[in-house]
Motif scaffolding. Structure first.
Motif, PDB file in Angstrom:
ATOM      1  N   ASN A 113     -10.263  88.023 116.645  1.00 52.59           N
ATOM      2  CA  ASN A 113     -10.832  88.494 117.901  1.00 52.59           C
ATOM      3  C   ASN A 113      -9.869  88.160 119.034  1.00 52.59           C
ATOM      4  N   CYS A 114      -8.927  89.054 119.308  1.00 52.29           N
ATOM      5  CA  CYS A 114      -7.961  88.828 120.396  1.00 52.29           C
ATOM      6  C   CYS A 114      -8.741  88.670 121.699  1.00 52.29           C
ATOM      7  N   PRO A 115      -8.473  87.600 122.463  1.00 55.14           N
ATOM      8  CA  PRO A 115      -9.239  87.390 123.700  1.00 55.14           C
ATOM      9  C   PRO A 115      -9.023  88.516 124.713  1.00 55.14           C
ATOM     10  N   PHE A 116      -8.012  89.351 124.489  1.00 51.31           N
ATOM     11  CA  PHE A 116      -7.719  90.415 125.447  1.00 51.31           C
ATOM     12  C   PHE A 116      -8.109  91.793 124.921  1.00 51.31           C
ATOM     13  N   CYS A 117      -8.073  91.973 123.601  1.00 49.72           N
ATOM     14  CA  CYS A 117      -8.288  93.316 123.030  1.00 49.72           C
ATOM     15  C   CYS A 117      -9.546  93.411 122.178  1.00 49.72           C
ATOM     16  N   GLY A 118     -10.079  92.294 121.727  1.00 47.32           N
ATOM     17  CA  GLY A 118     -11.200  92.352 120.797  1.00 47.32           C
ATOM     18  C   GLY A 118     -10.734  92.253 119.355  1.00 47.32           C
TER      19      GLY A 118
ATOM     20  N   ASN B  33       0.031  85.278 118.224  1.00 45.68           N
ATOM     21  CA  ASN B  33       0.525  86.286 119.157  1.00 45.68           C
ATOM     22  C   ASN B  33       0.058  87.657 118.682  1.00 45.68           C
ATOM     23  N   HIS B  34      -0.550  88.404 119.579  1.00 42.61           N
ATOM     24  CA  HIS B  34      -0.973  89.773 119.232  1.00 42.61           C
ATOM     25  C   HIS B  34       0.257  90.676 119.356  1.00 42.61           C
ATOM     26  N   VAL B  35       1.163  90.481 118.403  1.00 44.82           N
ATOM     27  CA  VAL B  35       2.515  91.030 118.544  1.00 44.82           C
ATOM     28  C   VAL B  35       2.532  92.555 118.472  1.00 44.82           C
TER      29      VAL B  35
ATOM     30  N   GLY C 118       0.093  94.447 119.477  1.00 39.07           N
ATOM     31  CA  GLY C 118      -1.010  94.878 120.322  1.00 39.07           C
ATOM     32  C   GLY C 118      -0.631  94.586 121.760  1.00 39.07           C
ATOM     33  N   CYS C 119      -1.354  93.659 122.401  1.00 37.72           N
ATOM     34  CA  CYS C 119      -1.123  93.385 123.817  1.00 37.72           C
ATOM     35  C   CYS C 119       0.032  92.415 124.047  1.00 37.72           C
ATOM     36  N   ARG C 120       0.617  91.873 122.984  1.00 41.21           N
ATOM     37  CA  ARG C 120       1.750  90.935 123.054  1.00 41.21           C
ATOM     38  C   ARG C 120       1.370  89.591 123.668  1.00 41.21           C
TER      39      ARG C 120
HETATM   40 ZN    ZN Z   1      -4.515  91.673 122.135  1.00 41.63          ZN
END
Ligand code: ZN
Lengths: 91, 1003
Positions: free
Chosen positions: A5-10, A58-60, A62-64
């Motif tokens: 669950n990326c804190p920025f993207c879900g 790291n959401h590499v 995705g949002c980085r």
């Molecule tokens: Zn993300």
């Protein structure tokens, strides 16, 4: 493969992320004042826990964004995700 | 062959549809609905292959995916060939060609069978032990071992079939379509949940679909009839998708599962064209219901592996489902009631049962009384002690078991048979459950491992959960699925079960024999020829953990992962060691549950899609101009441009000369480009590069070196200050993504207070580098408005410009040491600007050059390539690049590490130039560098990192790393090669134009 669950993207699949080792190791503010041993402690020593571990991810693909995760390494259960700079929401 | 092996009353076999196939070059016939195994049995064929180690004749043992023995190679008339296929799983089709594996010259006469006689010297760990014997001994045996070992042959040509991957998301996944799976799927779908039901077989219903016994009924109907109605009903449900011939291969954490769906393997060859053969399903299920059933256990006794020995449940399936008798004179050997169900099926068809051998002293169930009523002799409290018959079982001998079951007593009785059915009880198929991370518990009363702790939102139901009677299965399924789906609506109001079986069992892991164990061959793992004797030997030699015993004896390490025998291995270990079951661990079942084809695993990622290429905007021009390409990361880079049959060396020599004498042009678009903006951009660069950046004026460029925190060189490149708060950084081609990741890491996690923003613009610009003494003239023709005078546009500076009204950036920077200009323009204009440069350069003999020439030119100047002249152990000091490390800066990434005790060592490997005594000797990159070859062992001082013949210097030049090399200038060293030693002298790594005059084209 876990769902994270990326804190920025879900929620996204693990393949979009890259693990970045132990969390909450702060880079010394004045490295020049450290002894070889103290610097080595920061540079090389990492925990490898069977159980609850605090990690950087790291959401590499995705949002980085980098963020932190609390994961039980024995069963891959993710207890929490939180942004850099935030206090871990679980012990 | 006798025809009465096939009974004309199975509804699963279409006897109007005859199918011909070949096995070991002979043509046979079967019917649509047959597996290769059932068709072979109907033709009286029992000998299918040879065992792995002893080459013992082996036949068909089971009727499903757990088959250890009947493993064949499949062919067709074209190029397809597939090894290690289970004959019990292959649905026959017109044109099928199969051969035995692991036999030479033929399955009937196999030279490797000698291993069977040699078995006293082929104990557990044989291969490990052999390696420790004298080498000469090993060599003699190797030839024969290689000749006879190995299962199957890999295909010789590329796989012509099409495979694909498919993602599926569902609320509930039900694995296994037996009674419990059907009930669960119906409940889930009827409660509005999107449900997927998969089964590895071609039909639904599991073993109950052919259960016509009067002894087990649901709602007063024969089980199979009840189930047919249920299947009929669920096949109409909208919420339910059903996939047959679909085997779940892996059950990962978070309910992520992989399954293989077989789409064409059962079709006649001519109907398969252009169709997807197999599909890998990647399933994300919110909830998983595992209903994978159970696998019947064999019994472990001397010579329990002959063709004609089956699991009793397999005999039943061959009769009831395929209408095929496995033998005409059967004996069943059991420790529980299951074999009596098989007996009833045999009796109903009028097939002879010579006897039933039952370990139990007392048997008390309706079904056993019914069998006895049919005048079948039951030997109670007996065990089989041996079997006879080479290519097929002929006879067995039995003896009475002692009270404690540890020895045999009394006289030996011999019984004739051509088929022996074994029933050792049932093992829940917990493979997928354990793969998912589930923990098992051991149930003492019937000696089974069953699911205990679930790691995700899932349950196991039916016999894979340890429920073995129909009554338990149905009642517990209803109860637990209701709870699991959190619903009151069960869809099943009343359900009445009648079951004639009694669940009593007399479990003896290793049955006693009248012979000493050393003289027996009681197979535990059929596929890998591991016997009880091997397991006991492993224990005697000190192995305890099941994982160690497994590797030492190879038990459970075949393609079947020991589906039949692993429980017995655990049992024998715990009995021998006197410990509790599970105390030494349970073996881990790893994905895939059954083998997958490589085609399924890779799907469409084959050929040009195997590894995606990145192409520069100028790529087509390179192709049209005969460029040879080199892979750099994902990039295809022009390597060199041969003219008129030049080889690589000739082309590179020509290109290198032209670049220094007139002009050269390089496509540098692949270099990583990171756009850096923000009020703290200068401070950020100060922290990530070793040198200082604050004072770099707008419009200037600077070379930067980036370290890891451990002080080792990580990347390099030129960064340009475009504006007060705006930089463009270049990175190495291969390092671009990692550098961006590293910069983001520091920015986000260590220095979040900095006002800096990073974006990758690598793909957004084409980069064209024009170099050489004539480069100024060429660029001025392409961009006439730009003042290229040294005063206005000096080395290491940048200008905005326009080409045909399109904005571009021009940097005067050089990686070759020549005067050179780098034009950066929006990618889609890249090719046309390149062509303009070529056109403008015609009068100056402009020469396109590739990466090889670029490497040569920079080596003449002693410029490093990160990753070629460095590995992750070189500091800037090691590279003799002290000049780029700021002494004044308070901190930068890696600074503190530059004076750790290890990094300040004098004798670290340091970068030096190397000149060969004979200027025509070109060193090999990677070659070792030594000083003294007489003193043994020879001390390795370092290695050659870059080496070329320089056409400009007319001699061989090389870079290398040498221990303490910095202080060795002028010293003689040796490069020992296979057939000669090459003498070299340590030199300055800058071979050409140390003063840098050429940068201003002053020759
Ligand atoms: Zn993300």
């Amino acid at each position: 493969m876990f769902l994270i669950n990326c804190p920025f993207c879900g929620q996204r699949e693990q393949s979009e992320f890259k693990a970045g080792g132990e969390a909450h190791i702060v880079r010394p503010k004045q490295p020049t004042e450290l002894s070889d041993d103290e610097w080595a402690e920061y540079l090389f020593m990492r925990k490898n826990i069977k159980g609850v571990q605090f990690e950087r991810w790291n959401h590499v693909h995705g949002c980085r964004k980098w963020f932190n995760m609390v994961r039980d390494t024995s069963n891959d259960q993710i207890k929490a995700v939180y942004k850099i700079g935030e206090k871990p929401p679980v012990k | 062959m006798s025809n009465n092996l096939r009974f004309k009353s199975s509804k699963f076999i279409d006897e109007t549809y005859r199918v011909s196939f070949k096995f070991n070059n002979k043509t046979y016939f079967g019917f649509k609905g047959d597996t290769l195994a059932s068709a072979l049995l109907a033709n009286g064929i029992h000998l299918i292959g040879r065992s792995f180690k002893y080459h013992r004749p082996r036949g068909i043992m089971t009727s499903g995916s757990e088959e250890p023995n009947a493993i064949i190679q499949l062919h067709d008339n074209s190029t397809r060939s597939e090894p290690n296929v289970r004959a019990t799983e292959v649905e026959i089709y017109e044109g099928l060609v199969a051969t035995s594996q692991n036999c030479w010259p033929s399955v009937n006469f196999d030279v490797g069978g000698i291993n069977n006689l040699l078995s006293p010297i082929l104990p557990a760990g044989f291969y490990y032990k052999t390696f420790m014997w004298p080498e000469s001994f090993w060599k003699k045996y190797e030839y024969f071992i290689r000749k006879s070992a190995g299962l199957g042959k890999s295909p010789k040509v590329a796989d012509p079939d099409i495979y694909e991957h498919n993602y599926i998301h569902c609320d509930v996944l039900v694995i296994g379509a037996g009674v419990s799976g059907i009930i669960a799927a119906k409940m889930a779908a009827k409660n509005g949940l999107k449900t997927l039901l998969v089964d590895e077989k071609s039909y639904l219903g599991g073993s109950s679909i052919y259960d016509n016994s009067e002894f087990s009924k649901i709602n007063n109907q024969i089980t199979s009839s009840w189930l047919e109605k249920e299947i009929n009903e669920i096949s109409k449900l909208e919420n339910l998708e059903i996939k047959t011939r679909t085997s779940v291969a892996a059950f990962h954490a978070y309910n992520f599962l992989l399954a293989r769906e077989n789409l064409t393997d059962h079709l006649p060859i001519n109907q398969r064209e252009n169709k997807v053969r197999q599909r890998l399903l990647k399933i994300r299920a919110k909830k998983v219901i595992t209903a994978t059933g159970s696998i019947e256990r064999p019994l472990i006794f001397d010579n329990n592996d002959r063709p004609g020995i089956f699991l009793s449940s397999a005999i039943k399936k061959y009769i009831d489902f395929y209408g095929v008798a496995c033998g005409e004179n059967n004996v069943l050997f059991t420790n529980n009631d299951t074999a009596y169900e098989t007996a009833m099926s045999l009796i109903q068809r009028g097939i002879k049962i010579n006897a039933i051998i039952d370990n139990r002293e007392q048997i008390d169930s309706k079904i056993s009384y019914e069998v006895e009523k049919n005048n079948i002799k039951i030997y109670k409290g007996y065990t089989v002690v041996d079997t006879y018959g080479y290519r097929r079982i002929k006879k067995i001998s039995i003896m009475k078991l002692s009270k404690d079951g540890q020895t045999v007593i009394g006289d030996k009785i011999k019984l004739n048979c051509d088929c022996l059915g074994l029933s050792g009880g049932w093992t829940p198929a917990v493979h997928l459950f354990t793969q998912s991370g589930g923990k098992l518990k051991f149930r003492e009363e019937d000696q089974v491992f069953i699911p205990d702790v679930y790691p995700s939102d899932q349950i196991s139901i039916g016999s894979c959960n340890g429920d073995f009677s129909l009554e338990e299965i149905v009642k517990n399924t209803l109860f637990s699925v209701k709870k699991f789906l959190n619903t009151e609506n069960s869809e099943y109001k009343t359900i009445e079960i009648i079951s004639g079986l009694n669940l009593s069992k007399r479990n003896i892991w290793l049955l006693p024999s009248d012979k000493p164990i050393g003289k027996t061959k009681s197979f535990v793992d059929y596929q890998n020829d591991a016997t009880s004797k091997d397991i006991k030997l492993a224990l005697r030699e000190g192995f305890r953990s099941i994982e160690h015993v497994k590797r030492y004896t190879t038990t459970g390490m075949g393609t079947d992962q020991g589906k039949l025998g692993n429980m017995h291995a655990l049992g024998i270990i715990s009995e021998t060691a006197g410990t509790k079951m599970g105390e030494h661990g349970t073996t881990t079942f790893r994905p895939p549950y059954t083998p997958l084809t490589f085609g399924t695993i890779v799907g469409r990622n084959v050929g040009e899609f195997f590894d995606i290429f990145r192409r520069t905007p100028i790529h087509d021009w390179h192709v049209a101009n005969n460029a040879q390409f080199e892979n750099v990361g994902q990039w295809k880079r022009a390597w060199y441009y041969p003219r008129n049959n030049e080889n690589m060396h000739q082309a590179v020599q020509r290109e290198s000369k032209a670049a220094r004498e007139t002009a050269g042009i390089l496509d540098a678009s692949t270099l990583g480009k990171i756009d850096i903006q923000g009020t703290d951009a200068s401070e950020f660069l100060n922290r990530v590069y070793t040198n200082a950046w604050s004072k770099l004026a707008v419009g200037k460029c600077r070379y930067g070196l980036m370290l890891n925190e451990d002080g080792m060189v990580y990347d390099d490149g030129v960064t340009t200050r475009l504006d007060e708060n705006h930089y463009i950084m270049t990175t190495t081609t291969g390092g671009a993504a990692n550098v961006l990741g590293k910069l983001e890491d520091y920015l986000q996690t260590e220095w979040p207070e900095l006002d800096v923003y990073l974006s990758s613009v690598t793909d957004h610009y084409a980069t064209i580098s024009v170099c050489g003494p004539d480069s100024k003239k060429i660029v001025s023709k392409v961009i006439p408005d730009l003042d290229l005078s040294d005063e206005k546009f000096p080395h290491m500076s940048f200008k905005n410009a326009k080409i045909d009204n399109i904005k571009c950036r021009v940097m005067r920077i050089s990686f070759t040491g020549e005067l050179s200009y780098e034009i950066n323009i929006q990618a889609n204009y890249g090719k046309s600007v390149w062509e303009k440069c070529i056109e403008a350069g015609k009068d100056f003999d402009i020469t396109p050059y590739g990466t090889e020439t670029m490497h040569l030119l920079r080596a003449e100047k002693g410029f490093i390539i990160v990753g070629q002249d460095t590995d992750a152990t070189m500091t800037p000091i090691d590279l003799q690049m002290d000049w780029i490390v700021s002494k004044k800066k308070f901190d930068f990434i890696g600074k503190r590490s530059l004076y750790r005790s290890d990094t300040i060592r004098e004798n670290r490997k340091q970068l030096v130039g190397l000149l060969t005594e004979n200027p025509d000797d070109i060193l090999e990159e990677g070659a070792q560098i030594v000083a003294d070859i007489k003193k043994k062992p020879v001390e390795m001082l370092g290695h050659v990192t870059s080496s070329y013949y320089s056409p400009n210097l007319k001699k061989s030049i090389a870079l290398g790393v040498v221990k303490g090399g910095k202080n060795m200038l002028g010293q003689k060293l040796i490069i020992p090669m296979e057939n000669k030693n090459i003498n070299v002298t340590v030199a300055d790594p800058v071979f050409l134009d140390k003063e840098g005059k050429r940068l201003n084209a002053k020759l």
